[in-house]
Design a protein around this motif. Structure first.
Motif, short mmCIF file in Angstrom:
data_model
loop_
_atom_site.label_atom_id
_atom_site.label_comp_id
_atom_site.label_asym_id
_atom_site.label_seq_id
_atom_site.Cartn_x
_atom_site.Cartn_y
_atom_site.Cartn_z
N TYR A 31 46.32 44.43 62.47
CA TYR A 31 46.22 45.45 62.20
C TYR A 31 44.87 46.28 63.01
O TYR A 31 43.97 45.31 63.23
CB TYR A 31 45.64 45.65 60.79
CG TYR A 31 47.00 45.97 59.71
CD1 TYR A 31 47.73 45.11 59.58
CD2 TYR A 31 47.02 47.33 59.12
CE1 TYR A 31 49.00 45.39 58.56
CE2 TYR A 31 47.81 47.73 58.43
CZ TYR A 31 48.82 46.75 58.18
OH TYR A 31 50.08 46.97 57.13
N ARG A 32 44.93 47.52 63.14
CA ARG A 32 43.73 48.14 63.75
C ARG A 32 43.64 49.72 63.04
O ARG A 32 44.42 50.28 62.89
CB ARG A 32 43.80 48.53 65.31
CG ARG A 32 42.54 48.92 65.97
CD ARG A 32 42.73 49.34 67.31
NE ARG A 32 42.95 48.42 67.99
CZ ARG A 32 43.99 48.10 69.16
NH1 ARG A 32 44.71 48.99 69.32
NH2 ARG A 32 44.02 47.04 69.87
N CYS B 22 46.78 59.09 55.96
CA CYS B 22 46.24 58.91 57.35
C CYS B 22 47.24 59.76 58.20
O CYS B 22 48.53 59.27 57.92
CB CYS B 22 46.21 57.48 57.69
SG CYS B 22 45.90 57.29 59.47
N ALA B 23 46.76 60.65 58.94
CA ALA B 23 47.70 61.32 59.68
C ALA B 23 48.40 60.69 60.90
O ALA B 23 49.64 61.10 61.28
CB ALA B 23 46.99 62.74 60.10
N ASN B 24 47.71 59.71 61.36
CA ASN B 24 48.22 59.19 62.88
C ASN B 24 48.62 57.60 62.58
O ASN B 24 47.45 56.87 62.01
CB ASN B 24 47.38 59.30 63.82
CG ASN B 24 46.73 60.64 63.86
OD1 ASN B 24 47.61 61.45 64.08
ND2 ASN B 24 45.52 61.02 63.73
N VAL B 25 49.86 57.19 62.48
CA VAL B 25 50.18 55.85 62.01
C VAL B 25 51.18 55.34 63.11
O VAL B 25 52.16 55.91 63.23
CB VAL B 25 50.73 55.66 60.43
CG1 VAL B 25 51.24 54.47 60.30
CG2 VAL B 25 49.78 56.29 59.57
N PHE B 26 50.86 54.21 63.59
CA PHE B 26 52.02 53.86 64.73
C PHE B 26 52.07 52.28 64.32
O PHE B 26 51.32 51.31 64.49
CB PHE B 26 51.28 53.81 65.94
CG PHE B 26 51.11 55.38 66.42
CD1 PHE B 26 52.08 55.94 67.06
CD2 PHE B 26 49.94 56.10 65.99
CE1 PHE B 26 52.22 57.20 67.18
CE2 PHE B 26 49.72 57.59 66.32
CZ PHE B 26 50.97 57.99 66.88
N VAL B 27 53.21 51.81 63.68
CA VAL B 27 53.55 50.68 63.22
C VAL B 27 54.79 50.21 63.97
O VAL B 27 55.88 50.96 64.10
CB VAL B 27 53.84 50.65 61.70
CG1 VAL B 27 54.21 49.39 61.23
CG2 VAL B 27 52.47 51.21 61.12
N GLY C 86 34.15 57.28 57.06
CA GLY C 86 34.94 56.27 56.57
C GLY C 86 36.45 57.00 56.09
O GLY C 86 37.20 56.13 55.69
N LYS C 87 36.73 58.34 56.70
CA LYS C 87 38.04 58.68 56.43
C LYS C 87 39.09 58.01 57.49
O LYS C 87 38.59 58.08 58.67
CB LYS C 87 38.09 60.24 56.61
CG LYS C 87 37.44 60.94 55.41
CD LYS C 87 38.53 61.51 54.75
CE LYS C 87 38.33 62.95 53.94
NZ LYS C 87 39.62 62.77 52.95
N LEU C 88 39.90 57.70 56.91
CA LEU C 88 40.87 57.14 58.20
C LEU C 88 41.36 58.06 59.16
O LEU C 88 41.91 59.24 58.94
CB LEU C 88 42.26 56.62 57.28
CG LEU C 88 42.17 55.22 56.53
CD1 LEU C 88 43.46 54.88 55.91
CD2 LEU C 88 41.29 54.02 57.30
N VAL C 89 41.57 57.75 60.38
CA VAL C 89 41.85 58.61 61.48
C VAL C 89 43.20 58.05 61.97
O VAL C 89 44.23 58.67 62.42
CB VAL C 89 40.70 58.63 62.63
CG1 VAL C 89 41.50 59.27 63.70
CG2 VAL C 89 39.54 59.10 62.14
N LYS C 90 43.43 56.67 62.38
CA LYS C 90 44.46 56.25 62.59
C LYS C 90 44.89 54.76 62.35
O LYS C 90 43.84 53.98 62.11
CB LYS C 90 44.53 56.31 64.27
CG LYS C 90 46.01 55.70 64.78
CD LYS C 90 45.94 56.16 66.37
CE LYS C 90 45.44 55.09 67.22
NZ LYS C 90 45.34 55.40 68.83
N VAL C 91 46.11 54.18 61.93
CA VAL C 91 46.19 53.05 61.54
C VAL C 91 47.46 52.42 62.68
O VAL C 91 48.21 53.32 62.83
CB VAL C 91 46.82 52.90 60.08
CG1 VAL C 91 47.35 51.39 59.88
CG2 VAL C 91 45.64 53.43 59.15
#
Ligand SMILES: Cc1cc2nc3c(=O)[nH]c(=O)nc-3n(C[C@H](O)[C@H](O)[C@H](O)COP(=O)(O)OP(=O)(O)OC[C@H]3O[C@@H](n4cnc5c(N)ncnc54)[C@H](O)[C@@H]3O)c2cc1C
Lengths: 325, 778
Positions: B308-309, B353-358, B316-321
């Protein structure tokens, strides 16, 4: 299913008068097996039954034996149940400060306050020897005879330098527990373990056991430690890390010299420098898990041995700390 | 040959799960009605499959592969057939071939049919069934099975899931069960703070208390009747029939008492083999697996590797996962693709989270097959994303609860799959409920509390080395089948005299469906005596007991059927009173008009009548996830937050979970006591996975297939479980507004325990179960 052809019944009174006996015949995959279960009511009867019945195996609580039977490792032709021999289920004192413990003492019995006041370390070991159902029937004699590496009473008996009485038809002999366990002088066919002689020490004694969970579990390592203020000695035995309990004799001698036996700390305890106590732990662990065991990859046997060494070191230090408290 | 009526259990109870129709004190929905099976189970008279008996029965036994991967060169069954008492020996050659001439005879599986009933040509995991025997004594059957000579040519076992991509196919269907890429938002987005982690989850086994058992009875029409603790009677019937080359109506499945199921139970191989032996011998055949076999026979939880990154801004708001998720599916597909969908879709957790790449993969190896187990897929990712949030909190120097609040998902927010969460998502409220909950006391200097130290009674615990840690976790899991699966259930309600009967093929596997069905009928019809008919496959389809679906679909079907009966009952009375049915209500066994003036006891209204109704419930449809992981794939989602308190002996690495406090989104509490039971059970299982349970393998061979080697949590390992809140924000589309309650606490508990151990030790804690060496400081 083939029903047992000779159902439970009484043994012929002519042959073996007082021994209650059941004979049955069962079929296993087409092979006929005769099975005899004898329930002697006294030691003499038991010893005699053992002598005259070929392939007979004594059974006490059956917590180890039945596991082997169920797993198919053992198919005893005859069983000699020891449960009715009441004399073996208790203990007595003997002159010269020795407790004579019956082989049939259960773990649950050894955990009771009267026994715990007598031999606290053995009571501690018995308290942790499995779940209550197992401790209610599992016995001291069975624990010794099984001689499993993780047998909880074994390091305690080793450190207390206990001896065992072995009886066979026509005589008995006395063997140090450690000789029995190491195979130096093993239990011979036809012999019954009857008594365990434990010298009573009026000095602190401790048993500590590390396990992998809070609920009942076998020891990953255990340490039994006793102080002998009269002789200014410390004795220590480590269980579960080797096939038999280990006595780190050099570490014992060394640490005895580090203790200020005359000093009286809180509540009259002898004193030791915490650094020396920690060094004792390392010394014990190093002696029991030699450097050679540490070879191997990062997750290989070496890593396992290193972790075990740490555990033993912590246990030995804590045991000494508690004994000196 | 026996007819089915000869089957009896030694207790002389009917051959199926008993449901006594007792006059329970608490009554109807929302009450703490006692479980219908509680008393028989406590008294030991509840009949399980292992208790079944039929006149003249034979005993079955299975020969399993000792190798994780090997080619079968030859099988010689003559030594087994030569043993007196042996009636039949079967191998893959005795099964009809697969549909399209597949190389493996008669393959099967819940989603992908890639699993042979008996190994054919190749064995792909340790314990795979190779042959089976029926004999007149269980020992004879086992001896005979062991005497079968199998010549194996050993093949290299692929046991590292990462290697699975690079090796030749282990199966004609290939090594990749599924690859699910999930992409949403801007791949270039970066946050001010970046945390990375590698997480590992071990192999948890369902370890049901009752091992697999069943009885097959041949039928005069050439079919077979199976008595099993099935959790999916119709699915099992259809798959069994297909494997035997029979029409589905030639196979009848009768569900017996289920001795524990947190997943599927008897695997298909067991059932089909049993049926085959009965058909071969023309005699009833019974089979009960030993504990060791049981560990080999059923599927376990997917071991997982997760990278995970997380990117976050300064607040502390999630920007990307970004994440890579690898599930080890073992030798056969089973439900791996379903588990993978949950893992990918919930990879960010209940956060926005708006940007998610899995990228998520489920692969084939020569390890034991993985299958369905409470929160499959969702549990593994929960551990990873919650560990990541803990790391972010440390980096930002803020409270772990605060980081979660700042990112908490709310109703209407989108998931990374693009689906908006239209059901209630009270994540912030769950966190608040935990904050307000009191903490347990420290066991200070109390000699009596020795046994409360980590390590347990007589353990080596030393108060000076004990550190307390408090950890939090929040998680989510969907309920009902996903990605376009047709969810439907049918139920019949019959009322006669003053008691009602529910006929519904939803199996009560311990989740309490029978109790709920009774409560529903009590509420709708005002009758207290409700009998729940034993389940068999002649009833209408209700679907499997899995994925938290029966409260919704089968509960919904029971409610509708009961409402239809209610209408039939009230219509003549309403006409008599000169008012419409809607103006009458049923409560406390009485029918009363809206103004309270007119009334009549239910019993009187029912006198001499027998009313029937059958109804179905089918929730709104879903769609499969597309090639970038987008789609409305889930019907509804449940959330749960937990606080775990642990004590760690930082020198020995012994961990004791002191307390777990739970706040859960239940929609509506239909039976608070049952919900608490379910939560306690899930926490126990979660604590087991976090600290103890791991079916270990070495080169694909299972090392600890026993209850001594496989450490289940005992009462001393299980914490006090406290319920901080059961939040009742109704899910308007769900039956009664209720959400499934069993899976989500199991998803969250391991993550919460890991967080607490992390807090106590300051160590990263990247794998489950947490072993003593992972919790030693210094
Ligand atoms: C679930 C479970 C957990 C356990 N946990 C532990 C644990 O934590 N720690 C631990 O130490 N042990 C544990 N045990 C092992 C066992 O309970 C003990 O070793 C117990 O002391 C064995 O005693 P028993 O009377 O049951 O022996 P039995 O099973 O009756 O006998 C064992 C062996 O000793 C022989 N024997 C018995 N009595 C005599 C005698 N008087 N003379 C000669 N031979 C004799 C028998 O022939 C047999 O070979 C556990 C066992 C189980 C089933």
């Amino acid at each position: 299913m083939v029903p047992p052809s000779g159902g439970p019944g009484w043994g012929s009174p002519g042959r073996r008068p007082r021994v209650r006996q059941f004979d049955e015949q069962v079929e296993h995959g087409g092979i006929q097996v005769n099975r005899t279960i004898m329930l002697p009511a006294s030691l003499d009867e038991a010893v005699e039954a053992l002598a005259v019945t070929p392939g007979a195996v004594p059974v006490a609580g059956a917590t180890d034996l039945m596991e082997a039977v169920n797993a198919g490792r053992l198919r005893p032709a005859a069983l000699i149940g020891l449960g009715r021999i009441t004399e073996l289920r208790g203990w007595r004192y003997e002159d010269g400060g020795t407790a004579v413990l019956g082989a049939g003492l259960t773990h649950a019995r050894m955990d009771r306050p009267d026994f715990a006041a007598l031999i606290p370390a053995l009571a501690d070991a018995a308290r942790t020897a499995g779940p209550p159902q197992v401790r209610n029937v599992g016995t001291l004699g069975g624990n010794i005879a099984t001689a499993a590496p993780a047998g909880d009473t074994l390091p305690v008996l080793a450190v207390l330098e206990a001896t065992a009485t072995l009886a066979r038809a026509g005589g008995t002999r006395e063997v140090p527990i450690s000789h029995l366990l190491t195979g130096l002088d093993p239990l011979r066919p036809g012999e019954l373990l009857t008594w365990v002689r434990v010298p009573l020490l009026h000095a602190p004694q401790v048993f500590l056991k590390a396990t992998s969970r809070s609920g009942p579990a076998r020891a990953t390592a255990s340490v039994a430690l006793v102080l002998d203020p009269a002789r200014r000695a410390v004795r220590c035995a480590v269980g579960a890390v080797a096939p038999v309990p280990l006595r780190p004799l050099e570490a014992e001698t060394w640490v005895a010299g580090c203790i200020d036996w005359d000093a009286r700390g809180e509540e009259g305890a002898a004193l030791i420098d915490p650094a020396a106590a920690a060094a004792f732990g390392e010394y014990v662990a190093g002696a029991c898990i030699p450097d050679g065991a540490l070879d191997g990859g990062p997750e290989g046997p070496g890593a396992v041995a290193l972790r075990l060494r740490r555990t033993v070191s912590v246990l030995a230090r804590r045991a000494l700390g508690r004994a000196l408290k | 040959m026996s007819s089915p009526t000869d089957i009896s259990s030694p207790t002389d109870l009917p051959s199926a799960a008993p449901e006594e129709s007792q006059d329970a004190e608490p009554f109807g929905l929302g009450s703490t009605a006692l479980r219908t099976d509680a008393l028989p189970k406590a008294l030991g008279i509840y009949p399980y499959a292992a208790d079944l008996w039929a006149e003249g029965l034979l005993w079955g036994a299975v020969l399993r592969s000792p190798h994780p991967h090997a080619r079968i060169v030859a099988i010689d069954t003559t030594p087994a057939l030569a043993l007196p008492g042996v009636h039949a020996v079967v191998t893959a050659a005795d099964l009809p071939p697969g549909p399209e001439g597949t190389p493996d005879g008669a393959p099967s599986g819940p989603i992908v049919a890639d699993r042979p009933i008996l190994a054919c040509g190749v064995v792909r995991h340790h314990g795979e069934p190779v042959a089976a025997v029926a004999a007149d004594h269980p020992d004879t059957a086992r001896l005979a099975a062991a005497s079968i000579l199998v010549e194996y040519e050993l093949l290299e076992a692929v046991t590292d899931p990462e290697q699975s991509f690079n090796v030749p196919p282990l199966h004609p269907e290939g090594n990749l069960f599924r690859h699910l890429p999930l992409r949403t938002g801007d791949p270039e987005a970066v946050g001010e703070i970046v945390v990375e982690g590698l997480y590992q989850v071990g192999r948890q086994d369902p370890a049901p208390l009752g091992s697999e058992a069943g009885l097959a009875v041949p039928r005069p029409d050439g079919g077979v009747e199976l008595h099993l603790s099935s959790t999916d009677p119709h699915g099992d019937r259809d798959r069994t029939a297909a494997c035997l080359g029979l029409e589905p109506d030639r196979v009848r499945l009768v569900v017996t008492g289920v001795p524990g199921a947190t997943s599927d139970r008897e695997d298909l191989s067991f059932q089909v083999t049993l049926a085959l032996l009965a058909l071969r011998t023309g005699r009833p055949v019974k089979m009960t697996l030993t504990r060791e076999e049981s560990f080999h026979a059923h599927t376990s939880r997917h071991p997982a590797l997760l990278r995970y990154r997380h990117h976050a801004d300064a607040e502390g708001k999630l920007v990307k996962v970004e994440a890579q998720i690898l599930l080890d599916g073992g030798a056969y597909a089973d439900v791996s693709s379903e588990a993978l969908a949950a893992a990918a879709a919930f990879s960010v957790g209940p956060y926005v989270c708006a940007n998610v790449f899995v990228d998520a993969w489920a692969v084939r190896t020569n390890n034991p097959p993985a299958g369905r187990m409470r929160g499959e897929g969702a549990l593994q990712t929960c551990f990873a994303y919650e560990s990541q949030l803990d790391q972010l909190a440390v980096q930002l120097g803020i409270d772990p609860l605060e980081i979660r609040r700042r990112n908490a998902m709310a109703t209407g927010d989108p998931m990374p799959t693009g689906q908006a969460v239209t059901c209630p998502a009270p994540v912030a409220a769950l966190l608040d409920a935990l904050t307000d909950s009191p903490l347990p006391a420290l066991p200070l200097d109390d000699p009596e509390a020795d046994w409360l130290l980590p390590g347990g009674p007589g353990g080596a615990g030393d108060p000076a080395a004990v550190r307390r840690g408090i950890g939090y976790a929040v998680g989510m899991v969907h309920m009902l089948g996903a990605e376009g699966e047709d969810e439907v259930s049918t139920a019949t309600v019959r009322v006669s005299g003053n008691h009602a009967t529910v006929i519904c093929a939803a199996v009560d596997v311990g989740q309490g469906f029978a109790t709920l069905a009774r409560q529903i009928v009590q509420s709708v019809l005002g009758v207290s005596e409700v009998y729940i008919a034993p389940v068999d496959s002649d009833q209408s389809v209700a679907g499997p007991s899995a994925r938290g679906r029966h409260t919704w679909v089968s509960g919904g079907a029971v409610e509708r059927a009961a409402l239809m009966v209610r209408h039939q009952l009230l219509q003549p009375i309403a006409a008599n009173f000169g008012m419409s049915v809607e103006l009458l209500s049923i409560a406390d066994g009485k029918i009363t008009s809206y103004d309270g003036v007119l009334g009549m006891p239910v019993a009187e209204a029912l006198e001499g009548k027998e009313l029937w109704a059958t109804a179905q419930c089918r929730p709104h449809p879903t769609e499969p996830l597309d090639e970038s992981g987008q789609g409305d794939a889930f019907v509804s989602i449940a959330f749960c937050a937990m606080r775990a308190v642990v004590d760690v002996d930082i020198e020995l690495g012994a961990v004791r979970v002191v307390d777990v406090t739970v706040a859960q989104d239940v929609g509506r509490a239909l039976n608070p006591r049952q919900i608490e039971d379910r939560i306690e059970a899930a926490v126990a299982q979660g604590v087991g996975l976090a600290l103890l349970e791991d079916l270990r393998t070495d080169g694909g061979r299972i090392l600890n297939a026993s209850l001594t080697g496989y450490r289940l949590p005992t009462a001393l390992d299980t914490p006090d479980v406290r319920i901080a809140a059961l939040l009742e924000e109704r899910d308007v589309v769900a039956t009664f507004g209720a959400k499934a309650v069993s899976a989500v606490p199991a998803v969250v508990a391991p993550a919460a325990v890991a967080a607490a151990v992390r807090a106590a030790t300051g160590l990263p804690v990247g794998r489950l179960p947490i072993l003593p060496e992972d919790a030693i400081v210094g």
